[in-house]
Scaffold this active site. Structure first.
Site, PDB file in Angstrom:
ATOM      1  N   CYS A  84      -1.867  -2.995   7.761  1.00  0.00           N
ATOM      2  CA  CYS A  84      -1.793  -3.951   6.630  1.00  0.00           C
ATOM      3  C   CYS A  84      -0.351  -4.476   6.595  1.00  0.00           C
ATOM      4  O   CYS A  84      -0.843  -5.874   6.504  1.00  0.00           O
ATOM      5  CB  CYS A  84      -2.465  -3.270   5.318  1.00  0.00           C
ATOM      6  SG  CYS A  84      -3.946  -2.592   5.032  1.00  0.00           S
TER       7      CYS A  84
ATOM      8  N   LYS B  12      -7.286  -4.782  -3.288  1.00  0.00           N
ATOM      9  CA  LYS B  12      -7.781  -5.442  -1.990  1.00  0.00           C
ATOM     10  C   LYS B  12      -8.746  -4.705  -2.089  1.00  0.00           C
ATOM     11  O   LYS B  12      -8.480  -3.107  -2.207  1.00  0.00           O
ATOM     12  CB  LYS B  12      -6.668  -5.774  -0.869  1.00  0.00           C
ATOM     13  CG  LYS B  12      -6.080  -5.333  -0.315  1.00  0.00           C
ATOM     14  CD  LYS B  12      -4.908  -5.383   0.231  1.00  0.00           C
ATOM     15  CE  LYS B  12      -4.304  -4.844   1.065  1.00  0.00           C
ATOM     16  NZ  LYS B  12      -5.120  -3.849   2.301  1.00  0.00           N
TER      17      LYS B  12
ATOM     18  N   HIS C 179     -10.748   0.756  -2.867  1.00  0.00           N
ATOM     19  CA  HIS C 179     -12.038   0.598  -2.427  1.00  0.00           C
ATOM     20  C   HIS C 179     -12.396   1.244  -2.986  1.00  0.00           C
ATOM     21  O   HIS C 179     -12.490   2.576  -3.640  1.00  0.00           O
ATOM     22  CB  HIS C 179     -12.232   1.298  -0.838  1.00  0.00           C
ATOM     23  CG  HIS C 179     -10.635   1.352   0.695  1.00  0.00           C
ATOM     24  ND1 HIS C 179     -11.989  -0.352   0.738  1.00  0.00           N
ATOM     25  CD2 HIS C 179     -10.575   1.515   0.614  1.00  0.00           C
ATOM     26  CE1 HIS C 179     -10.460  -0.116   1.243  1.00  0.00           C
ATOM     27  NE2 HIS C 179      -9.839   0.658   2.245  1.00  0.00           N
TER      28      HIS C 179
ATOM     29  N   ASP D 218       0.537  -1.164  -0.515  1.00  0.00           N
ATOM     30  CA  ASP D 218      -0.081  -0.349   0.069  1.00  0.00           C
ATOM     31  C   ASP D 218       1.513   1.774   0.312  1.00  0.00           C
ATOM     32  O   ASP D 218       0.663   2.209   0.738  1.00  0.00           O
ATOM     33  CB  ASP D 218      -0.294   0.091   1.371  1.00  0.00           C
ATOM     34  CG  ASP D 218      -2.040  -0.778   1.267  1.00  0.00           C
ATOM     35  OD1 ASP D 218      -2.133  -2.040   0.288  1.00  0.00           O
ATOM     36  OD2 ASP D 218      -2.653  -0.951   2.227  1.00  0.00           O
TER      37      ASP D 218
ATOM     38  N   ASP E 171      -4.721  -0.957  -2.077  1.00  0.00           N
ATOM     39  CA  ASP E 171      -5.300  -0.564  -1.032  1.00  0.00           C
ATOM     40  C   ASP E 171      -6.594  -0.239  -2.333  1.00  0.00           C
ATOM     41  O   ASP E 171      -5.864   1.123  -2.179  1.00  0.00           O
ATOM     42  CB  ASP E 171      -5.652   0.664  -0.198  1.00  0.00           C
ATOM     43  CG  ASP E 171      -6.673  -0.078   1.309  1.00  0.00           C
ATOM     44  OD1 ASP E 171      -7.073  -1.032   1.201  1.00  0.00           O
ATOM     45  OD2 ASP E 171      -6.927   0.944   1.908  1.00  0.00           O
TER      46      ASP E 171
ATOM     47  N   HIS F 270     -10.753   7.109   2.238  1.00  0.00           N
ATOM     48  CA  HIS F 270      -9.255   6.884   1.373  1.00  0.00           C
ATOM     49  C   HIS F 270      -9.220   5.686   0.050  1.00  0.00           C
ATOM     50  O   HIS F 270      -9.646   4.901   0.071  1.00  0.00           O
ATOM     51  CB  HIS F 270      -8.434   6.176   2.722  1.00  0.00           C
ATOM     52  CG  HIS F 270      -8.522   5.215   3.000  1.00  0.00           C
ATOM     53  ND1 HIS F 270      -9.641   4.738   4.033  1.00  0.00           N
ATOM     54  CD2 HIS F 270      -8.296   3.827   3.224  1.00  0.00           C
ATOM     55  CE1 HIS F 270      -9.794   3.224   4.569  1.00  0.00           C
ATOM     56  NE2 HIS F 270      -8.818   2.837   3.717  1.00  0.00           N
TER      57      HIS F 270
HETATM   58  C1  VGL Z   1      -4.794   0.305   5.901  1.00  0.00           C
HETATM   59  C2  VGL Z   1      -6.115   1.216   7.066  1.00  0.00           C
HETATM   60  C3  VGL Z   1      -6.840   1.164   6.238  1.00  0.00           C
HETATM   61  C4  VGL Z   1      -3.012  -0.117   5.842  1.00  0.00           C
HETATM   62  C5  VGL Z   1      -5.425   0.050   5.110  1.00  0.00           C
HETATM   63  O1  VGL Z   1      -3.326   0.249   4.167  1.00  0.00           O
HETATM   64  O2  VGL Z   1      -2.784  -0.304   6.568  1.00  0.00           O
HETATM   65  N1  VGL Z   1      -4.834   0.721   7.029  1.00  0.00           N
HETATM   66  N2  VGL Z   1      -7.202   0.440   5.212  1.00  0.00           N
HETATM   67 ZN    ZN Z   2      -8.376   0.671   3.778  1.00  0.00          ZN
END
Ligand code: VGL
Ligand code: ZN
Length: 211
Positions: A155, A110, A53, A9, A51, A85
């Site tokens: 993550c 993901k 979404h 990420d 990430d 995010h």
């Molecule tokens: C993450 C919180 C929400 C991460 C992703 O990449 O660690 N943390 N979504």
């Molecule tokens: Zn996330």
């Protein structure tokens, strides 16, 4: 031993100025570039998770009518509520512009299912569905992973714990990780938890020496 690098990420929203900024998050981009350069010299493949979404994702506090940083329940699982995010195809979801993304062999998206979060690059948080990552690594006979990225306490941690339970020898490149730290020290606790489960905590020098 066949090794691969797994970047977690490394997206704008987790870097300073982003929607879920991790303190000093952009400092790991240079480490990722050095680690990828080493992998290219050594013939090791590089995978990167993103990430990714939908705008109506259930982990967003605004969609749950909750406060950012509080904990609630999403589809039967404990869930921290996050700011909006890494919305698919927005600038915040892009990989950091300084990352040498042409050196990434495989991207894993993901967190696409709205009703469940997915911290790990291998499984969603309920371990209901797998991503393509394990199949991709197995097809390449990879047995050893080096993992780094954002964020240490979410993550990275869940990816490393899944990698260990799937049987990979797993190293965590600590210089390449930074934590959200909703509570002070969460990043240190997460690294200790990964170590306790069998991960090795390594520096870039150690990784490049192959010890
Ligand atoms: C993450 C919180 C929400 C991460 C992703 O990449 O660690 N943390 N979504
Ligand atoms: Zn996330």
């Amino acid at each position: 031993m066949n090794s691969a690098l797994l970047l977690i990420d490394l997206q704008n929203d987790f870097c300073p100025g982003g929607a879920l900024a991790v303190a000093d998050g952009d400092a790991v981009i240079n480490i990722a570039n050095q680690a990828m350069a080493f992998c290219r010299r050594s013939g090791f493949p590089v995978a990167a998770s993103l990430d990714w979404h939908p705008r109506h994702h259930g982990s967003f506090a605004v969609n749950a009518g909750a406060n950012v940083g509080d904990t609630g329940v999403l589809d039967g699982l404990s869930q921290v509520w996050w700011p909006v995010h890494c919305v698919q195809d927005t600038p915040g979801a892009r990989l950091h512009p300084q990352l040498h993304q042409q050196w990434i062999d495989k991207k894993i998206l993901k967190g696409r299912q709205p009703e469940i979060d997915s911290y790990s690059a291998f499984f969603d948080n309920g371990h209901r569905r797998q991503t393509e990552l394990d199949d991709w690594l197995r097809a390449l006979d990879i047995t050893h992973l080096t993992v780094m990225g954002l964020a240490t306490d979410y993550c990275v941690k869940y990816t490393v714990l899944d990698a260990l339970s799937l049987g990979y020898r797993t190293d965590v490149l600590t210089e390449g990780c930074r934590g959200v730290n909703l509570n002070a020290g969460d990043d240190v606790k997460a690294l200790e938890e990964m170590r306790r489960h069998g991960a090795r905590l390594v520096t870039l020098d150690e990784m490049m020496r192959g010890d």
